[in-house]
Design an enzyme around this catalytic site. Structure first.
Site, short mmCIF file in Angstrom:
data_model
loop_
_atom_site.label_atom_id
_atom_site.label_comp_id
_atom_site.label_asym_id
_atom_site.label_seq_id
_atom_site.Cartn_x
_atom_site.Cartn_y
_atom_site.Cartn_z
N ALA A 153 1.07 -3.79 -0.73
CA ALA A 153 0.03 -3.08 0.02
C ALA A 153 -1.32 -3.70 -0.30
O ALA A 153 -2.12 -3.09 -1.02
CB ALA A 153 0.07 -1.61 -0.35
N THR A 212 -8.70 0.20 -4.86
CA THR A 212 -7.25 -0.05 -4.83
C THR A 212 -6.56 1.03 -3.99
O THR A 212 -7.24 1.79 -3.28
CB THR A 212 -6.68 -0.14 -6.27
N ASN A 213 -5.24 1.11 -4.03
CA ASN A 213 -4.52 2.15 -3.27
C ASN A 213 -3.36 2.69 -4.10
O ASN A 213 -3.14 2.26 -5.23
CB ASN A 213 -4.06 1.60 -1.92
N ARG A 214 -2.62 3.61 -3.53
CA ARG A 214 -1.62 4.36 -4.30
C ARG A 214 -0.26 3.67 -4.41
O ARG A 214 0.68 4.26 -4.93
CB ARG A 214 -1.40 5.74 -3.69
N SER A 215 -0.11 2.47 -3.89
CA SER A 215 1.20 1.80 -3.95
C SER A 215 1.67 1.65 -5.40
O SER A 215 0.91 1.23 -6.27
CB SER A 215 1.10 0.43 -3.29
#
Ligand code: CTP
Length: 400
Positions: free
Chosen positions: A276, A209-212
């Site tokens: 994102a 996943t990502n930091r959004s």
């Protein structure tokens, strides 16, 4: 709340335990620059002294039809304002309204009104459920009268299983804002906003996943709704509460996002792609949890570029907004995305800059269109949302 400065609101307060919460409504609307005239019924002034409202709004409070020099004020205050909020609306007030009575200042002005009304019922849950109250509310149904609530929750007497509690002041205020701001170009338009990260499965328990955080997209959805649009928010995993009034659709993976978007795209007048979604996903997710045993190499494959995929399926004339988050100067990439993904506006920001990008509450963005680049100052994501929507409004009105 924003965009209501200089608007004229009448706040009618009838007498119930929730009357004290009307003070917060009066204060918040005044803080945002609205001119708030408070009208209290005789019963309400038993709960809250009119002088309290006078101090909160800086304006005289109307308590009776019989005050010297105000003989025609009930007609004036029925006709002049942009909005009438009745909070709380007790069972008694609703009954008097439903009968077309005009036996005090508030009911008289409601009968003389031309402005839209936001009616916020508050009463004991049994009183609300009573067939007489229900019939009265049904009688009141008319264009220009919005009934907000009541909510279910703790009541002054007993546990209160059913609805009866007045909707919280902050929610009343955002509904008031929506009614005050309704009109072109957002009223009746369908706006789709995507927000938050995607999760791509590595095995049944692990994800990439990502930091959004989703904050930017949630702020955009809330602001578009407050401007009068019908809003669908397609949101990835995260803990943020759905903004009131907005219909929420959840997604997990980039493929889910694409599927959810396909359903709403044909009717969207505006698409704002603030999500994102991952650019890569594990090419062969394991069917069982991968055990720990030395170094592990995971092969990734590109995901679908969701925004690019929508190009052929967008509604003719739809306004499409993309985001470009880069580490370093984002403008060249934003310009390239504007053309490659056929966008009307790209919101560009540099994730490496302090106070900008994911996981923070502020952002410093540039708005990139075919007309050029406008660099905005560092501001809250809510303020960025208003700036983006001002640009979208311009694009929408150009298309007629
Ligand atoms: N986007 C998308 N689908 C993806 C990745 C991104 O629809 N799989 C959208 C984002 O929501 C955003 C825009 O495309 O509105 C730009 O996202 P970004 O990750 O900055 O750009 P990419 O096109 O993926 O380009 P690159 O990673 O090469 O910068």
């Amino acid at each position: 709340m924003t965009g209501i400065a200089g608007r004229h609101v009448v706040l009618g307060v009838s007498g119930g335990i929730a009357s004290y919460k009307a003070c917060v409504v009066a204060r918040r609307l005044t803080e945002e620059g609205a001119l708030v005239d408070v009208v209290v019924t005789a019963a309400a002034s038993e709960f809250i002294r009119p002088v309290t409202f006078e101090a909160l709004t800086g304006r005289p409070v109307v308590t009776s039809l019989w005050e010297p020099g105000r003989a025609l004020d009930h007609v004036r205050l029925g006709r002049e304002p942009d909005l009438i909020v009745v909070a709380p609306a007790t069972a008694q007030l609703i009954a008097r309204m439903a009968q077309g009575m005009a036996d005090d200042f508030l009911t008289a002005l409601l009968l003389a009104r031309r402005a839209p009304v936001l009616l916020c019922p508050a009463m004991n849950d049994h009183m609300y459920a009573h067939p007489e109250t229900q019939a009265n509310l049904k009688r009141l149904r008319a264009p220009g009268l919005v009934v907000l609530g009541p909510a279910t929750g703790r009541l002054a007497y007993g546990e209160g299983e059913g609805p009866g509690r007045m909707v919280e002041p902050e929610e009343i205020c955002v509904h008031a804002e929506r009614l005050l701001r309704a009109g072109p170009p957002f009223a009746g338009r369908r706006v789709v906003v995507t927000a938050g990260p995607s999760r791509e499965a590595l095995d049944p328990v692990r994800v990439v996943t990502n930091r959004s955080s989703g904050r930017m997209g949630y702020a955009l959805a809330s602001a578009a709704w407050r401007r009068g649009a019908e809003v669908t928010l397609i949101a990835g995993p995260g803990a943020l509460a759905a903004p009131g009034g907005v219909s929420l659709v959840r997604f997990d993976s980039t493929a889910d996002l694409a599927a959810a978007l396909a359903d709403v795209l044909p009717s969207a007048d505006v698409l704002i792609m603030a999500a994102a979604p991952a650019d890569y996903r594990p090419s062969a997710p394991a069917g069982a949890k991968i055990p720990r045993s030395g170094p592990l190499t995971v092969k990734l494959e590109p995901t679908l570029d969701v925004l690019a995929e929508t190009m052929s399926r967008r509604r003719a004339g739809a306004v499409v907004v993309g985001f470009a988050l880069e580490t370093g100067d984002p403008i060249p990439a934003a310009r390239e995305k504007l053309v490659r993904k056929q966008l009307d506006l790209v919101v560009a920001n540099d994730a490496a800059e302090a106070g900008a990008g994911p996981e923070v509450e502020t952002n410093r963005v540039a708005l990139v269109t075919r007309d050029g680049v406008e660099q905005l100052a560092l501001m809250s994501k809510e303020a960025v949302a208003e700036q983006v929507l001002d640009r979208v409004a311009l694009l929408l009105s150009r298309r007629g």
